[in-house]
Every structure is written in structure tokens, then in C-alpha cells.
Design a protein around this motif. Structure first.
Motif, short mmCIF file in Angstrom:
data_model
loop_
_atom_site.label_atom_id
_atom_site.label_comp_id
_atom_site.label_asym_id
_atom_site.label_seq_id
_atom_site.Cartn_x
_atom_site.Cartn_y
_atom_site.Cartn_z
N PRO A 37 0.81 -1.23 0.00
CA PRO A 37 0.00 0.00 0.00
C PRO A 37 0.84 1.27 0.00
N CYS A 38 0.35 2.30 -0.68
CA CYS A 38 0.95 3.63 -0.62
C CYS A 38 0.78 4.11 0.83
N PRO A 39 1.87 4.56 1.49
CA PRO A 39 1.74 4.94 2.90
C PRO A 39 0.78 6.09 3.15
N ARG A 40 0.56 6.92 2.14
CA ARG A 40 -0.28 8.11 2.35
C ARG A 40 -1.75 7.87 2.04
N CYS A 41 -2.04 7.06 1.02
CA CYS A 41 -3.46 6.92 0.67
C CYS A 41 -3.97 5.49 0.77
N GLY A 42 -3.08 4.53 0.92
CA GLY A 42 -3.50 3.15 1.13
C GLY A 42 -3.78 2.34 -0.12
N GLU A 52 7.07 7.27 -1.32
CA GLU A 52 6.43 7.98 -0.22
C GLU A 52 5.00 8.34 -0.56
N LYS A 53 4.73 8.51 -1.85
CA LYS A 53 3.36 8.76 -2.27
C LYS A 53 3.17 8.24 -3.69
N CYS A 54 1.92 7.97 -4.06
CA CYS A 54 1.66 7.42 -5.38
C CYS A 54 1.16 8.53 -6.31
N GLY A 55 0.94 8.18 -7.56
CA GLY A 55 0.46 9.16 -8.54
C GLY A 55 -0.89 9.73 -8.15
N ASN A 56 -1.71 8.87 -7.54
CA ASN A 56 -3.03 9.30 -7.11
C ASN A 56 -2.93 10.41 -6.05
N CYS A 57 -2.04 10.24 -5.08
CA CYS A 57 -1.84 11.27 -4.04
C CYS A 57 -1.39 12.58 -4.68
N ARG A 58 -0.51 12.47 -5.67
CA ARG A 58 0.01 13.70 -6.29
C ARG A 58 -1.08 14.45 -7.04
ZN LIG Z 1 -1.07 7.28 -2.55
#
Ligand SMILES: [Zn+2]
Ligand SMILES: [Zn+2]
Length: 229
Positions: A37-42, A52-58
Motif C-alpha cells: 500500500p501507498c503509505p499516504r493513501c493506502g 512515499e506517495k503514489c500518482g493518485n496522491c500527487r
Molecule cells: Zn497514494
């Protein structure tokens, strides 16, 4: 005389000891965890990718910095959550929340835990229709188990938004933009609690509101996480 007291697993209906949780060990193990899982959005990152973050978070300008989801929102969890949410299946909600509390305990050092838990608010009209807010029920269990302040009054939903399930991603974002208001001063570190997170539009709108209200660190804890379908 000693008698063996049994209960049944709420998923597979197998007999279990009355003193054990109402979800048997094999069903607990079968709850599908989210791979990498992406640590920020799961949401899942591609296999082997550490980020640290995925494309979706960005693309979403996602203000949540850490996400703990009990499991991937598959059919088993979906049936339990539907029962919890629409048939006031508080037993289902309670046991899933207990499992989430255990996962959070393992994921955090005690000193890193947020100071307050805010359940995603329902508009008062929907609360009355449903009779309860499922996020409040989850948040109460987490608050009790993790010894964190339960703070449902720090955020409020201003508008009764259309149900998100019927909308596409753009419409979901428009639907919830500016839907929340929060009450300052806010604690430094806050956990938002929700039952199921899909596109994250609702969470993003609430997180923006909390960040604008002065919260420095916003975490997200939920029962189920899945990508929009
Ligand atoms: Zn994410
Ligand atoms: Zn079972």
C-alpha cells in the motif's frame, strides 16, 4: 459442572469459543490485505515499488500523510460493512473496528499516535434517516482501544451531498468541495475515521478543511480501501 460455551463466527458461522473475537482466526487471516500500500493513501503501489506517495496522491493534492486500512474492500468485507451500515449491524461494525484497532496498534509507536479522532461527519438529515453514523461507531471503538480523544464535534458537514457512489470522480470532488467546516483550535495531529474509502474525494475535502483549520498532521484510518471502479 463445566460446559463449553460457544459462539459463531460472524463470517463463516463456524463455532468458536465465546471468549474469542466474533470473527474466527481463519476468517481474520483471510481478510484481504492491500498489497504494497501507498503509505499516504493506502492504494496499492506497483509491485516492488517503494514510494512515499503514489500518482493518485500527487494528482489529488492529498493532505493525508498516513493511511491505515484494515483490508482491501473485497466481497466478504463489503457484505459485513453493508450489514453494519444499512441494517445497523453493530456487532459487525464493532468486531471490524476491533481488528482495525489492533492493526493501528501494530503500525504505530505509541508516541506517534494522533491526539484526536474525527469520524467523517454525516449531514444531520442522513444521520436521522440511517439512525446512526457508522464512522462514529468505528471511531468510538478506536478511541476506547487506543486511548485517543473522540472528537466528532470538531468537524461538521454543512450540506447534504448526493450519495458519492452514483457519481464519477470529477463529480465526486465537486459534490464534496466546501462541504465541511471545522472548529478551531484543532489538535496538531488528527486521525480521520471512515468505513470505506474509494476515490478519497470526501476524505480529501475533510482533510483540506482540517489543514486549513490548523491541523499539521492528518492520518486516515478505515475498514476498507479500494480504488474507484
Ligand atoms: Zn497514494
Ligand atoms: Zn470464520
Amino acid at each position: 459442572m463445566l460446559s463449553l460455551q460457544v459462539s459463531v463466527c460472524i463470517i463463516c458461522k463456524a463455532a468458536i469459543d465465546i471468549h474469542s473475537p466474533d470473527i474466527c482466526v481463519s476468517c481474520q487471516n483471510a481478510l484481504a490485505t492491500i498489497p504494497n500500500p501507498c503509505p499516504r493513501c493506502g492504494l496499492s503501489l506497483p509491485q516492488g515499488v517503494m514510494a512515499e506517495k503514489c500518482g493518485n496522491c500527487r494528482t489529488m493534492n492529498w493532505r493525508v500523510e498516513r493511511c491505515v486500512a484494515l483490508c482491501c474492500y473485497d466481497r466478504t468485507v463489503s457484505l459485513l460493512v453493508q450489514k453494519f451500515k444499512y441494517a445497523a449491524g453493530l456487532t459487525e461494525g464493532y468486531h471490524l473496528s476491533q481488528l482495525l484497532a489492533r492493526k493501528i496498534t501494530h503500525a504505530y509507536h505509541p508516541t506517534e499516535l494522533p491526539q484526536a479522532i474525527i469520524p467523517v461527519p454525516l449531514h444531520w438529515r442522513r444521520s436521522i434517516e440511517r439512525g446512526f453514523n457508522q464512522s462514529n461507531e468505528i471511531a468510538r471503538v478506536l478511541s476506547h482501544r487506543l486511548n485517543i480523544t473522540y472528537a466528532p464535534r470538531l468537524a461538521k458537514r454543512l450540506r447534504a451531498t448526493s450519495p458519492q457512489a452514483q457519481l464519477n470522480i470529477q463529480a465526486r470532488r465537486r459534490n464534496v468541495k466546501g462541504a465541511f467546516v471545522c472548529r478551531a483550535p484543532l489538535p496538531h495531529k488528527i486521525a480521520i475515521v471512515d468505513d470505506v474509502v474509494t476515490t478519497g474525494s470526501t476524505i480529501s475535502a475533510l482533510a483540506n478543511c482540517l489543514a486549513n483549520g490548523g491541523a499539521q498532521h492528518i492520518h486516515l484510518w478505515c475498514l476498507g480501501r479500494r480504488d474507484a471502479v
